[in-house]
Motif scaffolding. Structure first.
Motif, mmCIF file in Angstrom:
data_model
loop_
_atom_site.group_PDB
_atom_site.id
_atom_site.type_symbol
_atom_site.label_atom_id
_atom_site.label_comp_id
_atom_site.label_asym_id
_atom_site.label_seq_id
_atom_site.Cartn_x
_atom_site.Cartn_y
_atom_site.Cartn_z
ATOM 1 N N GLY B 115 0.956 -1.262 -0.071
ATOM 2 C CA GLY B 115 -0.135 -0.069 -0.048
ATOM 3 C C GLY B 115 0.865 1.254 0.008
ATOM 4 O O GLY B 115 0.595 2.234 -0.796
ATOM 5 N N ALA B 116 1.967 1.303 0.876
ATOM 6 C CA ALA B 116 2.744 2.449 0.836
ATOM 7 C C ALA B 116 3.404 2.565 -0.518
ATOM 8 O O ALA B 116 3.479 3.911 -0.846
ATOM 9 C CB ALA B 116 3.880 2.138 2.093
ATOM 10 N N SER B 117 3.700 1.615 -1.046
ATOM 11 C CA SER B 117 4.436 1.747 -2.335
ATOM 12 C C SER B 117 3.660 2.259 -3.382
ATOM 13 O O SER B 117 3.924 3.051 -4.302
ATOM 14 C CB SER B 117 5.027 0.430 -3.012
ATOM 15 N N HIS B 118 2.181 1.963 -3.475
ATOM 16 C CA HIS B 118 1.143 2.379 -4.252
ATOM 17 C C HIS B 118 0.799 3.548 -3.976
ATOM 18 O O HIS B 118 0.897 4.670 -4.774
ATOM 19 C CB HIS B 118 -0.022 1.532 -4.030
ATOM 20 N N LEU B 119 0.776 3.998 -2.575
ATOM 21 C CA LEU B 119 0.337 5.511 -2.171
ATOM 22 C C LEU B 119 1.431 6.539 -2.858
ATOM 23 O O LEU B 119 1.229 7.564 -2.904
ATOM 24 C CB LEU B 119 0.278 5.557 -0.818
ATOM 25 N N LEU B 120 2.716 6.121 -2.434
ATOM 26 C CA LEU B 120 3.764 7.165 -2.762
ATOM 27 C C LEU B 120 4.049 6.925 -4.464
ATOM 28 O O LEU B 120 5.105 7.823 -4.863
ATOM 29 C CB LEU B 120 5.170 6.643 -2.028
ATOM 30 N N ASP B 121 3.581 6.205 -5.213
ATOM 31 C CA ASP B 121 3.513 6.124 -6.729
ATOM 32 C C ASP B 121 4.830 5.733 -6.761
ATOM 33 O O ASP B 121 5.575 6.347 -7.771
ATOM 34 C CB ASP B 121 2.978 7.391 -7.260
ATOM 35 N N LEU B 122 5.653 4.732 -6.374
ATOM 36 C CA LEU B 122 7.007 4.364 -6.306
ATOM 37 C C LEU B 122 6.945 3.055 -7.492
ATOM 38 O O LEU B 122 6.055 2.285 -7.283
ATOM 39 C CB LEU B 122 7.704 3.732 -5.156
ATOM 40 N N HIS B 123 7.802 3.117 -8.352
ATOM 41 C CA HIS B 123 7.826 2.210 -9.129
ATOM 42 C C HIS B 123 9.242 1.598 -9.271
ATOM 43 O O HIS B 123 9.876 1.288 -10.445
ATOM 44 C CB HIS B 123 7.427 2.668 -10.915
ATOM 45 N N VAL B 124 10.099 1.564 -8.163
ATOM 46 C CA VAL B 124 11.116 0.978 -7.985
ATOM 47 C C VAL B 124 11.136 0.078 -6.597
ATOM 48 O O VAL B 124 10.080 0.247 -6.017
ATOM 49 C CB VAL B 124 12.122 2.162 -7.391
ATOM 50 N N PRO B 125 12.285 -0.787 -6.801
ATOM 51 C CA PRO B 125 12.095 -1.832 -5.587
ATOM 52 C C PRO B 125 12.154 -1.025 -4.236
ATOM 53 O O PRO B 125 12.958 -0.078 -4.154
ATOM 54 C CB PRO B 125 13.448 -2.479 -5.776
ATOM 55 N N THR B 126 11.393 -1.647 -3.551
ATOM 56 C CA THR B 126 10.958 -0.459 -2.207
ATOM 57 C C THR B 126 10.928 -1.360 -0.946
ATOM 58 O O THR B 126 10.387 -2.627 -1.143
ATOM 59 C CB THR B 126 9.713 0.125 -2.507
ATOM 60 N N ALA B 127 11.427 -0.831 0.125
ATOM 61 C CA ALA B 127 11.204 -1.552 1.421
ATOM 62 C C ALA B 127 10.278 -0.555 2.029
ATOM 63 O O ALA B 127 10.499 0.561 2.348
ATOM 64 C CB ALA B 127 12.519 -1.912 2.247
ATOM 65 N N PHE B 128 9.453 -1.178 3.028
ATOM 66 C CA PHE B 128 8.462 -0.627 3.833
ATOM 67 C C PHE B 128 9.127 -1.132 5.306
ATOM 68 O O PHE B 128 8.974 -2.192 5.631
ATOM 69 C CB PHE B 128 7.214 -1.092 3.917
ATOM 70 N N LEU B 129 9.877 -0.028 5.952
ATOM 71 C CA LEU B 129 10.237 -0.492 7.167
ATOM 72 C C LEU B 129 9.348 -0.206 8.550
ATOM 73 O O LEU B 129 9.023 1.109 8.669
ATOM 74 C CB LEU B 129 11.528 0.332 7.493
ATOM 75 N N ASN B 130 8.620 -1.135 9.103
ATOM 76 C CA ASN B 130 7.446 -0.620 10.062
ATOM 77 C C ASN B 130 8.053 -0.617 11.499
ATOM 78 O O ASN B 130 8.697 -1.630 12.119
ATOM 79 C CB ASN B 130 6.632 -2.038 9.965
ATOM 80 N N LEU B 131 7.964 0.650 11.880
ATOM 81 C CA LEU B 131 8.380 0.801 13.327
ATOM 82 C C LEU B 131 7.423 0.765 14.585
ATOM 83 O O LEU B 131 6.715 1.838 14.545
ATOM 84 C CB LEU B 131 9.304 2.164 13.464
#
Lengths: 304, 304
Positions: B115-131
């Motif tokens: 969802g975060a990758s979609h929301l930020l409209d990123l089209h690159v390999p992405t990590a979501f770091l959940n703190l």
């Protein structure tokens, strides 16, 4: 047919494979230093492979080269290959022109990862942990090298795991590479022995106290590198290769003991099944050269 | 239309999206504890979303649920979701039967990553770091969650980075999660303040010495987690989310300062461009619920 060349710091491996990816011939030679020696050596080994199997350049679809340093895979330019005395070299262009065969160039660890995964016939996500002069990994997913967004995937050698560890040439402290690599060994176990790693592990097995302590550092470094790979990328298998992997069972036995010790205090780690997920690259196998021959079997995606 | 539900330890977020993946409605409620409350709450929030947009169950293609604990994505069974009092729950089967809508269930951090990758409209390999209470990451490559071979990709919270660090409930010492997570904060900064993280960072900004020291530990933990992600997986971008991300610039400023300090002693780290590769998840954005709605937009591969 395809040809793969692995230009290492001390030796160059080359293989010629047929269309079924079976190795028809394998040659190994010392690596020359400097641009001229590197290109001449690569040309010579290609011509000798062709002579060996009675083939001509026209029968070779492509040559793949795995090489240390910073590789621009789009252009085949190599920079900062310090170990082999190369500051900058248009390797693909020059070698391709000399032989009239298309040349692709890739990072040596990535090539080795691809070749090792093929050699061991693994069809699962795999990491190749190279314990050479440095420490780095290559990742293979779905039969392709996963390079990452900037070509840096698997660069775990410079992940620090001990704030009070040794200073690393990279400027950080306690990097995995300062524990488990040829350069770490040279610092931790200065010796005139022809095979410093064998010397260390033999003395440790004989109970020599300082050797036991240094071995502990090295093995903990290898185990920590495996843990980092499994927890970050969750590959199924880690293949250990590079110079230190020639220690074979000498390395694997204390490595498995380390995982077992960890598992006794951490049910979490125990559940990861670390020991069963680590394999050793068979000694003397031309994984990197074979991987170089496979380098572009699938189109390179930017991401994976 | 699709519905996504993120069942968190304290609150449940749900969104209904149209076929263009635009969020039509977003609801947020406290999460109930135990199997009955969890299923009832999920059913209720789905019916309220449908009422809100004037739609019927027949118009919903599928419901995706992101939930903590161990999720079997094939069966939709959830186990060990301790925070919400669920030992074992056939969530997909039960919720699907109640609503007559297909339900898929996934790990909450993976859903948030998508969802975060979609929301930020990123089209690159992405990590979501959940703190959050814990520390973990989800990886997104080519628009899909990369689960790894055993569903454990991104479990970096239990990578130890300091042999003399705090004992982690996982049985290891010095895990990233012992430095930068809600549970770390509870241990390092016991307080009755309503927002412990805000209390800590405010006092640190005011120069209170022990607060400065604890903040240093937390920020170093976040920075170390980013470094681990970039060096192992080489994603282009790390999105920071979870409870601690609500600190916003309070967290990002010292984080960037840490990267700059590291870069001054390590040209290698400096070349990685750490600061520019970290983004903050916009506060209150329903990333995990949106990601849950997207959970199976592409077929699940075993590896990636």
């Amino acid at each position: 047919m395809r040809i793969g060349i692995d230009i290492g710091g001390t030796k160059t491996d080359a293989v010629i494979v047929d269309d079924s990816l079976v190795v028809r011939q394998h040659l190994r030679r010392p690596t020359g230093r400097g641009n001229v020696a590197v290109v001449d050596g690569a040309e010579r080994i290609v011509r000798d492979l062709l002579d060996g199997v009675g083939a001509t350049t026209g029968e070779v679809e492509q040559i793949g080269v795995g090489i240390p340093g910073v590789v621009d895979e789009l252009t085949g330019r190599v920079r900062h290959a310090v170990n082999i005395g190369v500051a900058e070299l248009e390797l693909a262009a020059i070698l391709g022109a000399r032989l009239s065969i298309p040349v692709v160039v890739g990072n040596d660890v990535n090539a080795a990862a691809l070749g090792a995964s093929h050699l061991l016939d693994l069809h699962v996500p795999t990491a190749f942990l190279n314990l050479g002069t440095g420490l780095a990994a290559g990742l293979v997913v779905d039969g392709r090298v996963w390079r990452g967004a900037r070509g840096g995937a698997g660069e775990i050698g410079h992940i620090p795991v001990d704030p009070s560890g040794a200073l690393c040439p990279c400027g950080q402290r306690g990097c995995l590479e300062t524990m488990a690599s040829g350069s770490a060994l040279a610092r931790l176990w200065p010796t005139d022995a022809a095979l410093p790693a064998v010397d260390l592990f033999e003395r440790a097995e004989a109970g020599q106290q300082n050797a036991v302590a240094v071995r502990e550092t090295v093995v903990t470094g290898v185990a920590s590198a495996v843990r980092v790979l499994l927890l970050s990328t969750d590959v199924e298998t880690v293949i250990i290769g590079g110079g230190l992997s020639n220690l074979g069972e000498r390395l694997m036995r204390p490595l498995r003991e380390t995982f077992e010790r960890w598992g006794r205090t951490s049910p979490f780690l125990d559940s990861l099944d670390l020991s069963s997920r680590v394999r050793l690259l068979p000694p003397e196998s031309p994984a990197a050269a074979l991987g170089a021959a496979l380098l572009d079997l699938r189109p390179l995606a930017s991401a994976i």
